[in-house]
Scaffold this active site. Structure first.
Site, PDB file in Angstrom:
ATOM      1  CB  SER A 293      16.406 -33.366 -26.144  1.00  0.00           C
ATOM      2  OG  SER A 293      15.825 -33.092 -27.392  1.00  0.00           O
TER       3      SER A 293
ATOM      4  CG  ASP B 270      16.314 -28.851 -29.602  1.00  0.00           C
ATOM      5  OD1 ASP B 270      16.970 -28.843 -30.670  1.00  0.00           O
ATOM      6  OD2 ASP B 270      15.993 -29.905 -29.022  1.00  0.00           O
TER       7      ASP B 270
ATOM      8  CG  ASP C 119      19.242 -32.424 -29.070  1.00  0.00           C
ATOM      9  OD1 ASP C 119      18.297 -31.606 -29.100  1.00  0.00           O
ATOM     10  OD2 ASP C 119      19.077 -33.652 -29.222  1.00  0.00           O
TER      11      ASP C 119
ATOM     12  CG  ASP D 270      16.487 -32.856 -31.928  1.00  0.00           C
ATOM     13  OD1 ASP D 270      16.254 -31.808 -31.310  1.00  0.00           O
ATOM     14  OD2 ASP D 270      16.377 -33.989 -31.419  1.00  0.00           O
TER      15      ASP D 270
HETATM   16 MG    MG Z   1      16.236 -31.899 -29.212  1.00  0.00          MG
END
Ligand code: MG
Length: 397
Positions: free
Chosen positions: A46, A190, A192, A194
């Protein structure tokens, strides 16, 4: 290596695996729904450095597992090995190379995304995807919205050139790019994809709380609709919802809590102050492409600049602190309630004391033996005072 190990493990107990490749977390969540899969596994750290790579688990509804389901997964992993499938019943692997294009098409078709108005503005957008998965879809999204994109760190090799969390102190290179290219906006995601943070046209990172605030203003909730955020989200989000008369409901910190609350209340939009926008018109997961499309829609419709949008609403300062965690949390909460008898009390997640223009949230960390103190107020001095009082009472109890 991790992906192959996870795939082999699933095949060995008879599961078929659909491999969507290197994509954003929200793309996987949508793919779970699209394929009516039994679940999803995302290999990512993440917003954390790469050595924290791990598995994120998605349920059949495309939403992250809640703590009950998460505990069941951990128990399964720690318990007796699952029975392996016999040689003629092991699962297969099938690639799906269309997951990203389905995701982008769905974003562009969303109510509230003003595709034509955005295209007319021909925005100059500076983009930083920090060498994460964002390079695989953010440039294409912005180009399909008619933006003139100038980007850094589009490589998708995971070799982050800076701490990957899109907080203001990590966005200096993006700020410089905005200034150099005279961009209308800077967008950072970021690894990933999200979470999304914004840099204004002067190159200043405005803070991730504004992403959800702007997304709410783009969606324009009606007075009968509900907006969900977490207990630590900035008042700029509450102000944005109240501008339209919408009701704001706060959920405990954690994406799964916000997601469940959005579903329970049939909220029109929700998310977190960390740049995570959840727009259930598409799905109930934090989605940076959705956030980007909504923020650009607002800019296009209001015919204004990012810095003017920020200047229009009241400003606040958030101050965060942590103290060692003692055994008597309930005593800390009780002392705080007595000290601040005039505050509205919320006990969903630790203790949150609030007033119309300020709040103090005290909660135990889920991962470290500390108590987190977060305060927001119109000035940093006011926020510091709330933190100091919280710190004093934590130490005394
Ligand atoms: Mg993330």
């Amino acid at each position: 290596m991790f992906a192959q190990a996870a795939t082999a493990g699933l095949n060995s107990i008879g599961c078929d695996v659909i491999d969507v490749g290197l994509v954003a977390t929200p793309t996987v969540q949508l793919a779970v729904e699209h394929h009516r899969a039994a679940g999803g596994i995302i290999l990512t750290a993440s917003h954390n450095p790469i050595e924290w790579n791990a598995l994120k688990f998605v349920g059949p509804d495309g939403i992250f597992l809640d703590s009950v389901a998460g505990t069941r997964v951990r128990d399964l992993a720690a318990g007796e090995p699952l029975p392996r499938a016999s040689y003629n019943a092991i699962g297969g692997v099938e690639p799906d190379s269309d997951a990203i294009s389905r995701h982008l098409a769905a974003v562009l078709a969303l109510r509230g995304v003003a595709v034509r108005a955005i295209r007319r503005r021909r925005f100059r957008v500076a983009l930083d995807t920090v060498r994460g998965a964002g390079g695989a879809l953010m440039p294409e999204l912005l180009e399909r919205l008619g933006c003139r994109v100038t980007a850094i760190n589009l490589e998708t090799d995971g070799l982050f050139p800076r701490p990957p969390e899109p907080v203001p102190e990590n966005l200096k290179a993006l700020g410089a790019l905005v200034r150099r290219k005279k961009a209308d906006i800077g967008i950072a995601v970021d690894p990933d994809v999200d979470r999304l943070a914004i840099v204004d046209e002067k190159g200043r990172a405005i803070g991730e709380d504004y992403t959800l605030a702007f997304a709410i203003r783009a969606v324009r909730p009606s007075g009968r609709q509900t907006v969900v955020c977490n207990l630590s989200t900035s008042l700029v989000v509450e102000d944005a919802a109240k501008e339209f008369g919408a009701t704001v409901v706060r959920a405990p910190v954690g994406e799964a809590h916000v997601a469940r609350k959005i579903i329970e209340l049939r909220a029109v939009i929700g998310g977190e102050g960390n740049g995570g926008v959840m727009y259930p018109a598409l799905h109930v997961g934090r989605d940076a492409p959705v956030a980007a499309a909504l923020v650009l829609s607002l800019l296009a419709r209001e015919r204004t600049t990012v810095s003017e949008l920020v200047a229009r609403a009241p400003r606040y300062t958030i101050v965060k602190a942590k103290v060692p965690r003692g055994a008597r949390l309930e005593q800390v909460y009780e002392a705080l309630r007595q000290r601040f008898g005039d505050a509205t009390v919320d006990r969903q997640d630790g203790l949150r004391l609030s007033w119309p223009d300020r709040w103090l949230h005290v909660r135990p960390s889920g991962t470290e033996p500390i108590i987190r103190l977060i305060a927001e107020a119109p000035t940093s001095a006011d926020a510091e005072r709330l933190i100091e009082e919280g710190r004093r009472l934590c130490a005394a109890s």
